[in-house]
Design a protein around this motif. Structure first.
Motif, PDB file in Angstrom:
ATOM      1  N   CYS A 191      -2.383 -13.116 113.185  1.00 37.16           N
ATOM      2  CA  CYS A 191      -1.764 -12.706 112.063  1.00 37.16           C
ATOM      3  C   CYS A 191      -0.232 -13.251 112.145  1.00 37.16           C
ATOM      4  O   CYS A 191       0.492 -13.027 111.216  1.00 37.16           O
ATOM      5  N   LEU A 192       0.283 -13.925 113.201  1.00 32.83           N
ATOM      6  CA  LEU A 192       1.676 -14.161 113.580  1.00 32.83           C
ATOM      7  C   LEU A 192       1.938 -15.574 112.902  1.00 32.83           C
ATOM      8  O   LEU A 192       3.199 -15.968 112.925  1.00 32.83           O
ATOM      9  N   GLN A 193       1.036 -16.306 112.540  1.00 34.42           N
ATOM     10  CA  GLN A 193       1.382 -17.790 111.965  1.00 34.42           C
ATOM     11  C   GLN A 193       0.610 -17.925 110.415  1.00 34.42           C
ATOM     12  O   GLN A 193      -0.241 -17.494 109.929  1.00 34.42           O
ATOM     13  N   GLY A 194       1.475 -18.218 109.471  1.00 31.61           N
ATOM     14  CA  GLY A 194       1.079 -18.700 108.297  1.00 31.61           C
ATOM     15  C   GLY A 194       1.141 -17.279 107.335  1.00 31.61           C
ATOM     16  O   GLY A 194       2.028 -16.452 107.410  1.00 31.61           O
ATOM     17  N   ARG A 195       0.297 -17.555 106.393  1.00 28.60           N
ATOM     18  CA  ARG A 195       0.289 -16.292 105.331  1.00 28.60           C
ATOM     19  C   ARG A 195      -1.067 -15.453 105.467  1.00 28.60           C
ATOM     20  O   ARG A 195      -2.057 -16.115 105.106  1.00 28.60           O
ATOM     21  N   VAL A 196      -0.744 -14.257 105.829  1.00 29.75           N
ATOM     22  CA  VAL A 196      -2.177 -13.526 106.428  1.00 29.75           C
ATOM     23  C   VAL A 196      -2.027 -12.162 105.717  1.00 29.75           C
ATOM     24  O   VAL A 196      -1.126 -11.486 105.815  1.00 29.75           O
ATOM     25  N   ILE A 197      -3.205 -11.944 105.375  1.00 31.69           N
ATOM     26  CA  ILE A 197      -3.403 -10.260 104.995  1.00 31.69           C
ATOM     27  C   ILE A 197      -4.045  -9.652 106.233  1.00 31.69           C
ATOM     28  O   ILE A 197      -5.046 -10.031 106.846  1.00 31.69           O
ATOM     29  N   CYS A 198      -3.351  -8.875 106.899  1.00 30.12           N
ATOM     30  CA  CYS A 198      -3.708  -8.516 108.340  1.00 30.12           C
ATOM     31  C   CYS A 198      -4.045  -6.891 108.016  1.00 30.12           C
ATOM     32  O   CYS A 198      -3.353  -6.049 107.751  1.00 30.12           O
ATOM     33  N   VAL A 199      -5.306  -6.830 108.110  1.00 36.72           N
ATOM     34  CA  VAL A 199      -5.924  -5.338 108.205  1.00 36.72           C
ATOM     35  C   VAL A 199      -6.496  -4.979 109.693  1.00 36.72           C
ATOM     36  O   VAL A 199      -7.331  -5.338 110.267  1.00 36.72           O
ATOM     37  N   ASP A 200      -5.728  -3.578 109.850  1.00 33.46           N
ATOM     38  CA  ASP A 200      -6.102  -2.962 111.084  1.00 33.46           C
ATOM     39  C   ASP A 200      -6.752  -1.903 110.866  1.00 33.46           C
ATOM     40  O   ASP A 200      -6.376  -0.820 110.408  1.00 33.46           O
ATOM     41  N   LYS A 201      -8.055  -1.832 111.605  1.00 34.16           N
ATOM     42  CA  LYS A 201      -8.982  -0.610 111.165  1.00 34.16           C
ATOM     43  C   LYS A 201      -8.425   0.527 112.052  1.00 34.16           C
ATOM     44  O   LYS A 201      -9.003   1.695 111.756  1.00 34.16           O
TER      45      LYS A 201
END
Length: 309
Positions: A191-201
């Motif tokens: 999730c640390l590079q670029g454009r990211v939808i970061c989903v933490d379950k």
């Protein structure tokens, strides 16, 4: 006279007698057809003669025995309906539900009141800061919850109200009881590079991350055991602002598809029932304004990372 001569004379005499007899019979019978014609109409005195001359009756075919025919009597028509007065039963009025004894009511204080507020906050019925006091804001929230679900509206929590609230919510976390928002875990390295939808379950959160910086955090809900949300790295390949599911015929506003039919989208059910429910595999959000803003910022091809922290 010699014997032979006497025999000859006797034989001749016999022959003569026979001839005389024959000639006499012929004279008496007449000459065949003429005499029979003359005697037409004269009864033959010989017994049985009439019967012999009686013509035989004409031969006739035997008359077949007739088979008796069973005649079915016609069925009489049904009698005309008799008009009878039909009594219309008057439905009994449905009795109004009666509230039970209050478990919590205005004026109460304590940890149970704080948990009540936290559970109401999970389904968007309480949006003030959590306290231990059952005041006007809590009473108004309880009234709204009861009216929505056809529970007697009293502003007090009876057993029926509590059972329904427990069924729709989960045990509040420490963060919820302390009035803090859902605490997200560590960001996945992907999730640390670029454009990211970061989903933490693990923490039920969704974060919008651009070049390692978290720009937005939303509560998230995932698929049930039979329809789990897939984990891994994906890309947003389709976006539909006013989407309606063709499979379940449900609204999916601000849908951002990343894996087959799975998408990040707003869920009215998540907003109403909180974590008591589940999706069919999508990443649900319950902040309508937040997901609408996210939809305007995301572009096709942006990454989606679903993981356990």
């Amino acid at each position: 006279m010699p014997l032979l001569r006497r025999l000859s004379l006797a034989l001749g005499l016999a022959v003569a007698l026979v001839l005389v007899a024959v000639l006499g019979a012929t004279a008496l019978g007449g000459s065949g057809g003429h005499e029979r014609s003359d005697r037409a109409g004269v009864a033959d005195p010989r017994p049985g003669a009439a019967a012999e001359r009686r013509p035989a009756p004409p031969a006739t075919a035997p008359t077949p025995r007739s088979t008796p025919t069973t005649t079915t009597a016609p069925t009489p028509p049904p009698p005309p309906p008799t008009a009878t007065a039909t009594a219309t039963a008057t439905p009994s009025p449905t009795p109004e539900p009666v509230p039970g004894p209050a478990l919590l009511s205005p004026g109460d204080d304590g940890a149970e009141v704080r948990e009540l507020q936290a559970r109401l906050a999970q389904i968007d019925w309480f949006d003030a800061g959590l306290t231990d006091h059952y005041g006007e804001i809590t009473e108004a929230a309880v009234r709204g919850f009861q009216a929505k679900r056809a529970i007697p509206v009293t502003g007090e929590v009876d057993q029926r109200t509590m059972d329904r609230l427990l069924a729709m919510t989960t045990e509040p976390t420490d963060a919820e009881l302390e009035g803090r928002t859902q605490q997200a875990g560590a960001l996945d390295p992907r999730c640390l590079q670029g454009r990211v939808i970061c989903v933490d379950k693990s923490t039920s959160t969704l974060r919008w991350v651009v070049d390692g910086e978290v720009l937005r955090t939303l509560d998230a809900r995932f698929g049930a055991a039979g329809t789990p949300t897939r984990e891994g790295v994906f890309e947003v390949y389709r976006m539909s602002r006013d989407h309606v599911s063709s499979l379940y015929d449900t609204a999916m506003p601000y849908a951002m598809f990343f894996s087959g039919g799975q998408a990040v989208h707003y869920s009215p059910d998540f907003a109403a029932t909180g974590y008591a429910g589940a999706s069919h595999g999508c990443v649900n959000t319950r902040d309508l304004a937040g997901v609408a803003a996210l939809f305007d910022e995301v572009r096709l091809g942006d990454d989606v990372v679903v993981y356990w922290s």
